[in-house]
Design an enzyme around this catalytic site. Structure first.
Site, PDB file in Angstrom:
ATOM      1  N   ARG A  22      44.813 -91.265  -5.577  1.00  0.00           N
ATOM      2  CA  ARG A  22      43.440 -91.562  -5.155  1.00  0.00           C
ATOM      3  C   ARG A  22      42.472 -90.445  -5.494  1.00  0.00           C
ATOM      4  O   ARG A  22      41.272 -90.556  -5.289  1.00  0.00           O
ATOM      5  CB  ARG A  22      43.412 -91.843  -3.652  1.00  0.00           C
ATOM      6  CG  ARG A  22      44.104 -93.157  -3.381  1.00  0.00           C
ATOM      7  CD  ARG A  22      44.000 -93.659  -1.973  1.00  0.00           C
ATOM      8  NE  ARG A  22      43.380 -92.781  -1.015  1.00  0.00           N
ATOM      9  CZ  ARG A  22      43.556 -92.889   0.295  1.00  0.00           C
ATOM     10  NH1 ARG A  22      44.339 -93.811   0.777  1.00  0.00           N
ATOM     11  NH2 ARG A  22      42.954 -92.071   1.116  1.00  0.00           N
ATOM     12  N   SER A 117      42.407 -74.037 -15.171  1.00  0.00           N
ATOM     13  CA  SER A 117      41.911 -72.874 -15.926  1.00  0.00           C
ATOM     14  C   SER A 117      41.478 -71.734 -15.001  1.00  0.00           C
ATOM     15  O   SER A 117      41.428 -70.583 -15.424  1.00  0.00           O
ATOM     16  CB  SER A 117      40.749 -73.290 -16.825  1.00  0.00           C
ATOM     17  OG  SER A 117      39.708 -73.826 -16.051  1.00  0.00           O
ATOM     18  N   CYS A 118      41.183 -72.045 -13.715  1.00  0.00           N
ATOM     19  CA  CYS A 118      40.712 -70.979 -12.825  1.00  0.00           C
ATOM     20  C   CYS A 118      41.850 -70.081 -12.335  1.00  0.00           C
ATOM     21  O   CYS A 118      41.600 -69.153 -11.567  1.00  0.00           O
ATOM     22  CB  CYS A 118      39.930 -71.544 -11.654  1.00  0.00           C
ATOM     23  SG  CYS A 118      40.903 -72.625 -10.625  1.00  0.00           S
ATOM     24  N   ASN A 174      37.464 -77.261 -16.158  1.00  0.00           N
ATOM     25  CA  ASN A 174      36.675 -77.939 -15.106  1.00  0.00           C
ATOM     26  C   ASN A 174      36.507 -79.410 -15.482  1.00  0.00           C
ATOM     27  O   ASN A 174      36.087 -79.710 -16.590  1.00  0.00           O
ATOM     28  CB  ASN A 174      35.265 -77.357 -15.017  1.00  0.00           C
ATOM     29  CG  ASN A 174      35.292 -75.895 -14.689  1.00  0.00           C
ATOM     30  OD1 ASN A 174      35.794 -75.487 -13.670  1.00  0.00           O
ATOM     31  ND2 ASN A 174      34.746 -75.095 -15.600  1.00  0.00           N
ATOM     32  N   LEU A 175      36.798 -80.274 -14.523  1.00  0.00           N
ATOM     33  CA  LEU A 175      36.745 -81.706 -14.793  1.00  0.00           C
ATOM     34  C   LEU A 175      35.588 -82.342 -14.042  1.00  0.00           C
ATOM     35  O   LEU A 175      35.153 -81.818 -13.017  1.00  0.00           O
ATOM     36  CB  LEU A 175      38.049 -82.361 -14.327  1.00  0.00           C
ATOM     37  CG  LEU A 175      39.312 -81.761 -14.916  1.00  0.00           C
ATOM     38  CD1 LEU A 175      40.542 -82.302 -14.207  1.00  0.00           C
ATOM     39  CD2 LEU A 175      39.385 -82.046 -16.410  1.00  0.00           C
ATOM     40  N   ARG A 196      22.700 -82.968  -5.917  1.00  0.00           N
ATOM     41  CA  ARG A 196      21.456 -82.279  -5.534  1.00  0.00           C
ATOM     42  C   ARG A 196      20.259 -82.780  -6.349  1.00  0.00           C
ATOM     43  O   ARG A 196      19.166 -82.980  -5.816  1.00  0.00           O
ATOM     44  CB  ARG A 196      21.613 -80.763  -5.690  1.00  0.00           C
ATOM     45  CG  ARG A 196      21.715 -80.106  -4.311  1.00  0.00           C
ATOM     46  CD  ARG A 196      21.851 -78.630  -4.392  1.00  0.00           C
ATOM     47  NE  ARG A 196      23.253 -78.284  -4.496  1.00  0.00           N
ATOM     48  CZ  ARG A 196      23.721 -77.170  -5.018  1.00  0.00           C
ATOM     49  NH1 ARG A 196      22.894 -76.272  -5.514  1.00  0.00           N
ATOM     50  NH2 ARG A 196      25.003 -76.932  -5.051  1.00  0.00           N
ATOM     51  N   ARG A 218      30.571 -72.086 -18.573  1.00  0.00           N
ATOM     52  CA  ARG A 218      31.652 -72.977 -18.157  1.00  0.00           C
ATOM     53  C   ARG A 218      31.874 -74.080 -19.193  1.00  0.00           C
ATOM     54  O   ARG A 218      30.961 -74.463 -19.922  1.00  0.00           O
ATOM     55  CB  ARG A 218      31.315 -73.652 -16.813  1.00  0.00           C
ATOM     56  CG  ARG A 218      31.305 -72.692 -15.622  1.00  0.00           C
ATOM     57  CD  ARG A 218      32.692 -72.228 -15.237  1.00  0.00           C
ATOM     58  NE  ARG A 218      32.651 -71.365 -14.073  1.00  0.00           N
ATOM     59  CZ  ARG A 218      32.505 -70.048 -14.111  1.00  0.00           C
ATOM     60  NH1 ARG A 218      32.365 -69.422 -15.271  1.00  0.00           N
ATOM     61  NH2 ARG A 218      32.495 -69.345 -12.988  1.00  0.00           N
TER      62      ARG A 218
HETATM   63  N1  LIG Z   1      39.044 -81.186 -10.426  1.00  0.00           N
HETATM   64  C1  LIG Z   1      39.102 -80.273 -11.375  1.00  0.00           C
HETATM   65  O1  LIG Z   1      38.091 -79.833 -11.919  1.00  0.00           O
HETATM   66  C2  LIG Z   1      40.446 -79.753 -11.817  1.00  0.00           C
HETATM   67  C3  LIG Z   1      40.466 -78.809 -12.830  1.00  0.00           C
HETATM   68  C4  LIG Z   1      41.674 -78.310 -13.258  1.00  0.00           C
HETATM   69  C5  LIG Z   1      42.841 -78.755 -12.673  1.00  0.00           C
HETATM   70  N2  LIG Z   1      42.816 -79.671 -11.689  1.00  0.00           N
HETATM   71  C6  LIG Z   1      44.093 -80.064 -11.086  1.00  0.00           C
HETATM   72  O2  LIG Z   1      44.270 -81.466 -11.100  1.00  0.00           O
HETATM   73  C7  LIG Z   1      44.987 -81.863  -9.941  1.00  0.00           C
HETATM   74  C8  LIG Z   1      44.234 -82.950  -9.198  1.00  0.00           C
HETATM   75  O3  LIG Z   1      42.928 -82.512  -8.868  1.00  0.00           O
HETATM   76  P1  LIG Z   1      41.772 -83.539  -8.430  1.00  0.00           P
HETATM   77  O4  LIG Z   1      40.503 -82.962  -8.882  1.00  0.00           O
HETATM   78  O5  LIG Z   1      42.142 -84.917  -8.812  1.00  0.00           O
HETATM   79  O6  LIG Z   1      41.818 -83.380  -6.831  1.00  0.00           O
HETATM   80  P2  LIG Z   1      41.392 -84.418  -5.722  1.00  0.00           P
HETATM   81  O7  LIG Z   1      40.382 -85.387  -6.239  1.00  0.00           O
HETATM   82  O8  LIG Z   1      41.072 -83.627  -4.510  1.00  0.00           O
HETATM   83  O9  LIG Z   1      42.730 -85.240  -5.468  1.00  0.00           O
HETATM   84  C9  LIG Z   1      43.834 -84.634  -4.912  1.00  0.00           C
HETATM   85  C10 LIG Z   1      44.792 -85.708  -4.464  1.00  0.00           C
HETATM   86  O10 LIG Z   1      45.909 -85.051  -3.839  1.00  0.00           O
HETATM   87  C11 LIG Z   1      46.181 -85.726  -2.638  1.00  0.00           C
HETATM   88  N3  LIG Z   1      46.769 -84.824  -1.653  1.00  0.00           N
HETATM   89  C12 LIG Z   1      46.305 -83.600  -1.267  1.00  0.00           C
HETATM   90  N4  LIG Z   1      47.080 -83.107  -0.309  1.00  0.00           N
HETATM   91  C13 LIG Z   1      48.046 -84.039  -0.075  1.00  0.00           C
HETATM   92  C14 LIG Z   1      49.131 -84.091   0.818  1.00  0.00           C
HETATM   93  N5  LIG Z   1      49.392 -83.097   1.666  1.00  0.00           N
HETATM   94  N6  LIG Z   1      49.923 -85.196   0.783  1.00  0.00           N
HETATM   95  C15 LIG Z   1      49.658 -86.212  -0.055  1.00  0.00           C
HETATM   96  N7  LIG Z   1      48.652 -86.216  -0.925  1.00  0.00           N
HETATM   97  C16 LIG Z   1      47.843 -85.127  -0.929  1.00  0.00           C
HETATM   98  C17 LIG Z   1      44.857 -86.264  -2.150  1.00  0.00           C
HETATM   99  O11 LIG Z   1      45.119 -87.311  -1.266  1.00  0.00           O
HETATM  100  P3  LIG Z   1      43.985 -88.003  -0.372  1.00  0.00           P
HETATM  101  O12 LIG Z   1      43.385 -89.022  -1.281  1.00  0.00           O
HETATM  102  O13 LIG Z   1      44.731 -88.606   0.762  1.00  0.00           O
HETATM  103  O14 LIG Z   1      43.044 -86.916   0.034  1.00  0.00           O
HETATM  104  C18 LIG Z   1      44.221 -86.691  -3.453  1.00  0.00           C
HETATM  105  O15 LIG Z   1      44.615 -87.995  -3.820  1.00  0.00           O
HETATM  106  C19 LIG Z   1      45.171 -80.600  -9.092  1.00  0.00           C
HETATM  107  O16 LIG Z   1      46.457 -80.079  -9.310  1.00  0.00           O
HETATM  108  C20 LIG Z   1      44.151 -79.651  -9.648  1.00  0.00           C
HETATM  109  O17 LIG Z   1      44.560 -78.326  -9.525  1.00  0.00           O
HETATM  110  C21 LIG Z   1      41.637 -80.205 -11.245  1.00  0.00           C
END
Ligand SMILES: NC(=O)c1ccc[n+]([C@@H]2O[C@H](COP(=O)([O-])OP(=O)(O)OC[C@H]3O[C@@H](n4cnc5c(N)ncnc54)[C@H](OP(=O)(O)O)[C@@H]3O)[C@@H](O)[C@H]2O)c1
Length: 321
Positions: A22, A117-118, A174-175, A196, A218
């Site tokens: 999700r 990347s961070c 960054n996504l 914003r 960035r």
């Molecule tokens: N966003 C970025 O810019 C970015 C950049 C580089 C790497 N990443 C990496 O990509 C991955 C996903 O990031 P995202 O941006 O998609 O994050 P996100 O939108 O916050 O989604 C994280 C997901 O993990 C689930 N989750 C968190 N804690 C949990 C737990 N204890 N048990 C079960 N599910 C859990 C959340 O569930 P709920 O839906 O229930 O909250 C959510 O579905 C991460 O590893 C992140 O480090 C992201």
């Protein structure tokens, strides 16, 4: 450096678990995987909290996924990372350890772990190469998150070397895009600016304040491009070395703010709150390895921001209904 092994891995017909389905990355993976004729497995946090080792083990033993995308994590912007330091360390260590071990113990054939990347050293040479991980001090504001993510990458690597597990790790930049988090304090820069500028347009505000000096550079990748890169690597890549996933191009926060303002249709002033932290001065990935592996981003920043703004309007409309 060891040669990068290339092996074909079929997703068609496989039981594929998207952990965090999700989330922004997980939902993009679900959209992209819909084209792969795989048997997609998901589980909500209310059924299995991935920090709960016993629950994770029981779920894996029952479902026995053949492939896992480990896109569940505690994720946030600079404020969340810096204030919720214990949660960022504990949650991310627990999620990685539980899922990687359960995948191994239950015969998972392939797993993709998501770094970021961070987590490269704060002052590593730019553009950031994969081999710069662990070569210097981390950015203090997100050190707990980085330590947990580095541990996850090292786990995937260790399970490969000790057990021969086909576990790989990627480092997205960054996504942004559908499913982003628009929380006023805890969001990343793209979502924060879309929100914003949109609110300023609607309220007719004369000025929008952007955090920091506007000078940091960035790189931004549209999340559906990321998902496409992940599927490509899952099918073709098998090696302990990390793979950066980005566009290979960066932009200052000030310039970026102008792109977002133009897309949203905000015509007022933009000023900078220099009392807010800037974070890492520059963050651009070297995407040479990814290019050699046969993939490059296709969504331009302008097109991606248009799509992201449309998604923001749809998501906020749905939330209000
Ligand atoms: N966003 C970025 O810019 C970015 C950049 C580089 C790497 N990443 C990496 O990509 C991955 C996903 O990031 P995202 O941006 O998609 O994050 P996100 O939108 O916050 O989604 C994280 C997901 O993990 C689930 N989750 C968190 N804690 C949990 C737990 N204890 N048990 C079960 N599910 C859990 C959340 O569930 P709920 O839906 O229930 O909250 C959510 O579905 C991460 O590893 C992140 O480090 C992201």
């Amino acid at each position: 450096m060891r040669p990068m092994a290339s092996t074909a891995f079929e997703l068609k017909g496989k039981a594929v678990f998207v952990a965090g389905h999700r989330g922004m990355v997980g939902s993009a993976l679900m959209r992209r995987l819909a084209r792969e004729q795989a048997d997609l497995l998901t589980v909500s946090r209310s059924e299995v909290d991935l920090r709960d080792q016993a629950a994770v083990n029981a779920w894996f033993a029952a479902k026995r996924p053949q492939a896992v995308f480990l896109a569940a994590a505690k994720v946030g912007g600079i404020v969340a990372n810096n204030t919720l330091r214990a949660e960022f360390l504990y949650d991310n260590l627990a999620i990685s350890a539980n899922v990687i071990q359960a995948a191994h113990a239950n015969g998972c054939e392939k797993l993709m772990f998501f770094g970021s990347s961070c987590i490269y050293p704060r002052l590593a040479p730019q553009p950031l190469r994969e081999d710069s991980m662990l070569t210097g001090p981390l950015e203090p504001t997100n050190e707990p998150y980085a330590i947990a993510k580095i541990a996850g990458i090292k786990m995937a690597e260790a399970y490969r070397s000790q057990y021969g597990a086909d576990f790989i790790s990627v480092m997205p930049t960054n996504l942004y895009g559908p499913g982003d988090n628009y929380h006023p304090e805890y969001s990343h820069v793209v979502a924060a600016l879309i929100r914003r500028f949109h609110e300023a347009k609607v309220s007719g505000a004369a000025d929008v304040v952007v955090w920091g000096t506007g000078k940091p550079r960035r790189e931004f990748l549209y999340v559906d491009d990321l998902a496409d890169a992940c599927i490509h690597l899952m099918k073709t890549y098998s090696s302990p070395e990390l793979v950066n996933i980005g566009t290979g191009e960066d932009i200052t926060i000030a310039e970026f703010a102008r792109v977002v303002a133009a897309t949203v249709g905000y015509r007022g002033e933009i000023s900078f709150d220099t009392s807010r932290p800037d974070g890492t001065p520059r963050k651009l990935l070297d995407v040479g390895r990814l290019a050699k592996l046969g993939w490059r981003a296709t969504t331009s920043l302008e097109d991606g921001i248009k799509l992201a703004y449309q998604a923001y309007l749809n998501e906020t409309k749905q939330a209000a209904e």
